[in-house]
Scaffold this motif. Structure first.
Motif, PDB file in Angstrom:
ATOM      1  N   MET A   1       0.854  -1.185   0.000  1.00 34.74           N
ATOM      2  CA  MET A   1       0.000   0.000   0.000  1.00 34.74           C
ATOM      3  C   MET A   1       0.888   1.233   0.000  1.00 34.74           C
ATOM      4  O   MET A   1       2.046   1.175   0.409  1.00 34.74           O
ATOM      5  N   ASN A   2       0.310   2.334  -0.467  1.00 27.63           N
ATOM      6  CA  ASN A   2       1.044   3.593  -0.407  1.00 27.63           C
ATOM      7  C   ASN A   2       0.094   4.731  -0.121  1.00 27.63           C
ATOM      8  O   ASN A   2      -1.113   4.605  -0.251  1.00 27.63           O
ATOM      9  N   ASN A   3       0.681   5.816   0.295  1.00 25.00           N
ATOM     10  CA  ASN A   3      -0.045   7.051   0.549  1.00 25.00           C
ATOM     11  C   ASN A   3       0.462   8.051  -0.477  1.00 25.00           C
ATOM     12  O   ASN A   3       1.517   8.659  -0.281  1.00 25.00           O
ATOM     13  N   PRO A   4      -0.253   8.207  -1.595  1.00 22.30           N
ATOM     14  CA  PRO A   4       0.236   9.077  -2.664  1.00 22.30           C
ATOM     15  C   PRO A   4       0.358  10.545  -2.249  1.00 22.30           C
ATOM     16  O   PRO A   4       1.107  11.298  -2.855  1.00 22.30           O
ATOM     17  N   THR A   5      -0.337  10.932  -1.198  1.00 22.28           N
ATOM     18  CA  THR A   5      -0.285  12.312  -0.741  1.00 22.28           C
ATOM     19  C   THR A   5       1.121  12.714  -0.312  1.00 22.28           C
ATOM     20  O   THR A   5       1.582  13.805  -0.606  1.00 22.28           O
ATOM     21  N   CYS A   6       1.806  11.789   0.377  1.00 25.99           N
ATOM     22  CA  CYS A   6       3.138  12.155   0.884  1.00 25.99           C
ATOM     23  C   CYS A   6       4.235  11.165   0.496  1.00 25.99           C
ATOM     24  O   CYS A   6       5.389  11.376   0.847  1.00 25.99           O
ATOM     25  N   GLY A   7       3.883  10.086  -0.189  1.00 21.68           N
ATOM     26  CA  GLY A   7       4.896   9.160  -0.667  1.00 21.68           C
ATOM     27  C   GLY A   7       5.214   7.995   0.243  1.00 21.68           C
ATOM     28  O   GLY A   7       6.093   7.202  -0.062  1.00 21.68           O
ATOM     29  N   ASP A   8       4.527   7.875   1.368  1.00 22.09           N
ATOM     30  CA  ASP A   8       4.743   6.716   2.233  1.00 22.09           C
ATOM     31  C   ASP A   8       4.342   5.455   1.481  1.00 22.09           C
ATOM     32  O   ASP A   8       3.340   5.438   0.773  1.00 22.09           O
ATOM     33  N   ARG A   9       5.124   4.400   1.651  1.00 21.85           N
ATOM     34  CA  ARG A   9       4.739   3.113   1.090  1.00 21.85           C
ATOM     35  C   ARG A   9       5.135   2.017   2.050  1.00 21.85           C
ATOM     36  O   ARG A   9       6.117   2.151   2.789  1.00 21.85           O
ATOM     37  N   ILE A  10       4.348   0.954   2.053  1.00 26.30           N
ATOM     38  CA  ILE A  10       4.606  -0.165   2.944  1.00 26.30           C
ATOM     39  C   ILE A  10       4.416  -1.477   2.198  1.00 26.30           C
ATOM     40  O   ILE A  10       3.530  -1.604   1.359  1.00 26.30           O
ATOM     41  N   HIS A  11       5.286  -2.404   2.521  1.00 25.48           N
ATOM     42  CA  HIS A  11       5.196  -3.786   2.049  1.00 25.48           C
ATOM     43  C   HIS A  11       5.044  -4.614   3.326  1.00 25.48           C
ATOM     44  O   HIS A  11       5.989  -4.726   4.117  1.00 25.48           O
ATOM     45  N   LEU A  12       3.858  -5.142   3.555  1.00 25.19           N
ATOM     46  CA  LEU A  12       3.550  -5.873   4.785  1.00 25.19           C
ATOM     47  C   LEU A  12       3.388  -7.347   4.470  1.00 25.19           C
ATOM     48  O   LEU A  12       2.729  -7.706   3.495  1.00 25.19           O
ATOM     49  N   THR A  13       4.012  -8.188   5.271  1.00 23.87           N
ATOM     50  CA  THR A  13       3.780  -9.628   5.150  1.00 23.87           C
ATOM     51  C   THR A  13       3.251 -10.129   6.487  1.00 23.87           C
ATOM     52  O   THR A  13       3.722  -9.729   7.560  1.00 23.87           O
ATOM     53  N   LEU A  14       2.232 -10.963   6.381  1.00 17.01           N
ATOM     54  CA  LEU A  14       1.581 -11.525   7.561  1.00 17.01           C
ATOM     55  C   LEU A  14       1.557 -13.044   7.451  1.00 17.01           C
ATOM     56  O   LEU A  14       1.335 -13.589   6.361  1.00 17.01           O
ATOM     57  N   GLN A  15       1.750 -13.697   8.563  1.00 22.24           N
ATOM     58  CA  GLN A  15       1.599 -15.144   8.612  1.00 22.24           C
ATOM     59  C   GLN A  15       0.468 -15.428   9.589  1.00 22.24           C
ATOM     60  O   GLN A  15       0.559 -15.073  10.773  1.00 22.24           O
ATOM     61  N   LEU A  16      -0.601 -16.015   9.074  1.00 20.10           N
ATOM     62  CA  LEU A  16      -1.755 -16.348   9.896  1.00 20.10           C
ATOM     63  C   LEU A  16      -1.785 -17.855  10.112  1.00 20.10           C
ATOM     64  O   LEU A  16      -1.519 -18.623   9.189  1.00 20.10           O
ATOM     65  N   GLU A  17      -2.132 -18.225  11.328  1.00 18.79           N
ATOM     66  CA  GLU A  17      -2.215 -19.648  11.652  1.00 18.79           C
ATOM     67  C   GLU A  17      -3.253 -19.845  12.745  1.00 18.79           C
ATOM     68  O   GLU A  17      -3.203 -19.173  13.783  1.00 18.79           O
ATOM     69  N   ASP A  18      -4.182 -20.752  12.507  1.00 18.56           N
ATOM     70  CA  ASP A  18      -5.224 -21.065  13.484  1.00 18.56           C
ATOM     71  C   ASP A  18      -5.977 -19.820  13.964  1.00 18.56           C
ATOM     72  O   ASP A  18      -6.280 -19.674  15.151  1.00 18.56           O
ATOM     73  N   GLY A  19      -6.277 -18.905  13.032  1.00 20.70           N
ATOM     74  CA  GLY A  19      -7.054 -17.716  13.367  1.00 20.70           C
ATOM     75  C   GLY A  19      -6.279 -16.640  14.097  1.00 20.70           C
ATOM     76  O   GLY A  19      -6.874 -15.700  14.622  1.00 20.70           O
ATOM     77  N   LYS A  20      -4.956 -16.782  14.151  1.00 17.14           N
ATOM     78  CA  LYS A  20      -4.120 -15.799  14.837  1.00 17.14           C
ATOM     79  C   LYS A  20      -3.065 -15.235  13.894  1.00 17.14           C
ATOM     80  O   LYS A  20      -2.699 -15.867  12.912  1.00 17.14           O
ATOM     81  N   VAL A  21      -2.585 -14.054  14.238  1.00 19.58           N
ATOM     82  CA  VAL A  21      -1.465 -13.460  13.518  1.00 19.58           C
ATOM     83  C   VAL A  21      -0.204 -14.059  14.143  1.00 19.58           C
ATOM     84  O   VAL A  21       0.196 -13.673  15.238  1.00 19.58           O
ATOM     85  N   LYS A  22       0.354 -15.031  13.447  1.00 19.61           N
ATOM     86  CA  LYS A  22       1.549 -15.698  13.971  1.00 19.61           C
ATOM     87  C   LYS A  22       2.773 -14.800  13.851  1.00 19.61           C
ATOM     88  O   LYS A  22       3.618 -14.753  14.731  1.00 19.61           O
ATOM     89  N   ASP A  23       2.876 -14.066  12.725  1.00 27.46           N
ATOM     90  CA  ASP A  23       4.019 -13.186  12.524  1.00 27.46           C
ATOM     91  C   ASP A  23       3.602 -12.027  11.628  1.00 27.46           C
ATOM     92  O   ASP A  23       2.662 -12.146  10.842  1.00 27.46           O
ATOM     93  N   ALA A  24       4.297 -10.921  11.756  1.00 26.14           N
ATOM     94  CA  ALA A  24       4.047  -9.731  10.948  1.00 26.14           C
ATOM     95  C   ALA A  24       5.360  -8.995  10.763  1.00 26.14           C
ATOM     96  O   ALA A  24       6.093  -8.772  11.734  1.00 26.14           O
ATOM     97  N   LYS A  25       5.656  -8.656   9.513  1.00 29.34           N
ATOM     98  CA  LYS A  25       6.869  -7.901   9.200  1.00 29.34           C
ATOM     99  C   LYS A  25       6.523  -6.855   8.146  1.00 29.34           C
ATOM    100  O   LYS A  25       5.568  -7.005   7.401  1.00 29.34           O
TER     101      LYS A  25
END
Length: 144
Positions: free
Chosen positions: A36-60
């Motif tokens: 995702m990015n915020n075109p207004t100011c140039g912020d951008r993010i690349h998010l990876t999530l690992q979900l397991e058994d209905g929980k967020v196991k990891d997030a980076k």
């Protein structure tokens, strides 16, 4: 603690997360990816999530942007790791309310470092910076 001391403390917390981000990087296997990015100011993010058994196991995350955007991403990944997906989404809603200057129940919910971002509510143009990572997380968990 006086308002000025609290404001200084919050700025220090934000700058610490910006200069020393937690959970920076990417999850290589079995992960959900959201860009995702915020075109207004140039912020951008690349998010990876690992979900397991209905929980967020990891997030980076990886990305670039202002100190508020990157600090918020660092704080968000710390906060949601280990949470059930619905609790992570609920926390995101509480964060949005805080960004809009609304009250939240600080008796039952400990926002930890995230609370340092409450001053962003005074600067409406910066709210998108603070919420970018949270929106990416919501998009990711809802895509599952």
């Amino acid at each position: 603690m006086s308002f000025n001391n609290l404001d200084t403390l919050y700025r220090q917390v934000i700058m610490d997360h910006y200069k020393n981000p937690r959970n920076k990087g990417a999850i290589e296997s079995d992960s959900i990816t959201v860009d995702m990015n915020n075109p207004t100011c140039g912020d951008r993010i690349h998010l990876t999530l690992q979900l397991e058994d209905g929980k967020v196991k990891d997030a980076k995350f990886d990305g670039e942007g202002c100190s508020i955007s990157m600090a918020s991403a660092s704080m968000m990944t710390q906060a949601v790791k280990g949470l059930e997906v619905d609790k992570a989404v609920q926390l995101s809603q509480i964060f949005y309310d805080m960004m809009l200057g609304k009250d939240y129940d600080d008796e039952t919910i400990d926002l930890g470092d995230i609370e340092a971002l409450q001053g962003v509510a005074k600067f409406p143009a910066r709210i998108k910076c603070a919420t970018l990572a949270w929106k990416a997380m919501e998009k990711g968990v809802k895509s599952e």
